[in-house]
Write an enzyme that holds these catalytic residues in place. Structure first.
Site, PDB file in Angstrom:
ATOM      1  N   ASP A 136      -9.392   2.451  10.422  1.00 39.01           N
ATOM      2  CA  ASP A 136      -8.684   3.700  10.702  1.00 39.01           C
ATOM      3  C   ASP A 136      -9.686   4.854  10.603  1.00 39.01           C
ATOM      4  O   ASP A 136     -10.891   4.635  10.433  1.00 39.01           O
ATOM      5  CB  ASP A 136      -7.472   3.882   9.778  1.00 39.01           C
ATOM      6  CG  ASP A 136      -7.853   4.283   8.358  1.00 39.01           C
ATOM      7  OD1 ASP A 136      -9.059   4.204   7.992  1.00 39.01           O
ATOM      8  OD2 ASP A 136      -6.954   4.681   7.606  1.00 39.01           O
TER       9      ASP A 136
ATOM     10  N   LYS B 115      -6.148  -2.539  15.010  1.00 40.47           N
ATOM     11  CA  LYS B 115      -5.966  -1.853  13.738  1.00 40.47           C
ATOM     12  C   LYS B 115      -4.582  -2.162  13.174  1.00 40.47           C
ATOM     13  O   LYS B 115      -4.452  -2.568  12.007  1.00 40.47           O
ATOM     14  CB  LYS B 115      -6.132  -0.344  13.905  1.00 40.47           C
ATOM     15  CG  LYS B 115      -5.998   0.432  12.598  1.00 40.47           C
ATOM     16  CD  LYS B 115      -6.081   1.931  12.819  1.00 40.47           C
ATOM     17  CE  LYS B 115      -4.769   2.475  13.322  1.00 40.47           C
ATOM     18  NZ  LYS B 115      -4.727   3.950  13.367  1.00 40.47           N
TER      19      LYS B 115
END
Length: 243
Positions: free
Chosen positions: A152, A134
């Protein structure tokens, strides 16, 4: 040529591709200014800020990074910093001891292995302490212009609500990344994520989404989990989410 390490992703149905791309087009019209809400001036600042943003808001990170980067402007400076001084600066972001360990560790690794520069390759980024896919995709997409899918909490919630991924896939961020990536041209990945995240922060909230004031309600299979009355829903819309 080495084998592609990514998990195999089945070809998505044409109807799903069309619906997903329509939602993205409407979001583009709704949020023309969508962008990364972390403040940064270079890849190193974005990398550190993204690590600090875990379990807190972008706004809180933006409040402390000017002092952090004034004191420690690059990887060499942060790697050699006094740990207590770093902890005191980043304390408002929460989990400050673990985050200090991560940002000082990644800074030391940058100095030792990359001449103090942030690499622009996913395998190199995820080899740094405290850096996962991420974080790496945030840095690649926003600092280097390398397309990536950033899964996310907002992104994961919305793609599940929209039916872009099934429940099993939704439990795995890497599978979600590749499943959503298969719906869109690679060049669109970074901005897609920005728009989805903005929508999640401003309208499609975790607890009470503003369904009655949602521009993509027509294409949303989860429509109705929040209030559908336009006036009630409009009161839930924020101009700036919990960034």
């Amino acid at each position: 040529m080495p084998a592609d390490p990514r998990p195999a992703t089945p070809r998505p149905a044409t109807s799903l591709v069309r619906r997903a791309r329509k939602i993205d087009r409407v979001l583009a019209e709704t949020y023309p200014d969508a962008h990364c809400e972390l403040d940064f001036e270079n890849p190193f600042q974005l990398l550190v800020a993204t690590v600090l943003s875990a379990q807190t808001t972008d706004r809180r990170v933006n409040a402390i990074t000017p002092a952090l980067f004034t004191a420690f402007p690059d990887a060499a400076a942060l790697a050699a910093a006094d740990r207590t001084a770093v902890e005191e600066i980043i304390r408002p972001t929460g989990f400050f001891r673990a985050k200090t360990e991560s940002i000082m560790g990644l800074s030391a690794a940058l100095v030792e292995r990359f001449d103090g520069e942030v690499p622009a390759r996913l395998p190199d980024l995820v080899s740094l302490p405290g850096v996962g896919r991420k974080t790496a995709n945030v840095v690649l997409g926003n600092a280097f212009g390398v397309p990536g899918i950033t899964v996310d909490t907002h992104f994961a919630r919305l793609v599940r609500r929209w039916g872009w991924v099934d429940e099993a896939t939704a439990k795995d961020p890497v599978k979600t990344e590749h499943a959503v990536g298969a719906l869109f041209p690679k060049r669109d990945w970074t901005m897609l994520c920005q728009r989805v995240i903005w929508h999640g922060r401003r309208r499609c909230h975790a607890r009470t989404p503003a369904c009655g004031a949602c521009p993509v309600a027509h294409w949303c299979p989860s429509y109705g989990i929040g209030p559908t009355d336009p006036e009630i829903a409009e009161a839930l819309v924020t101009t700036q989410g919990p960034a």
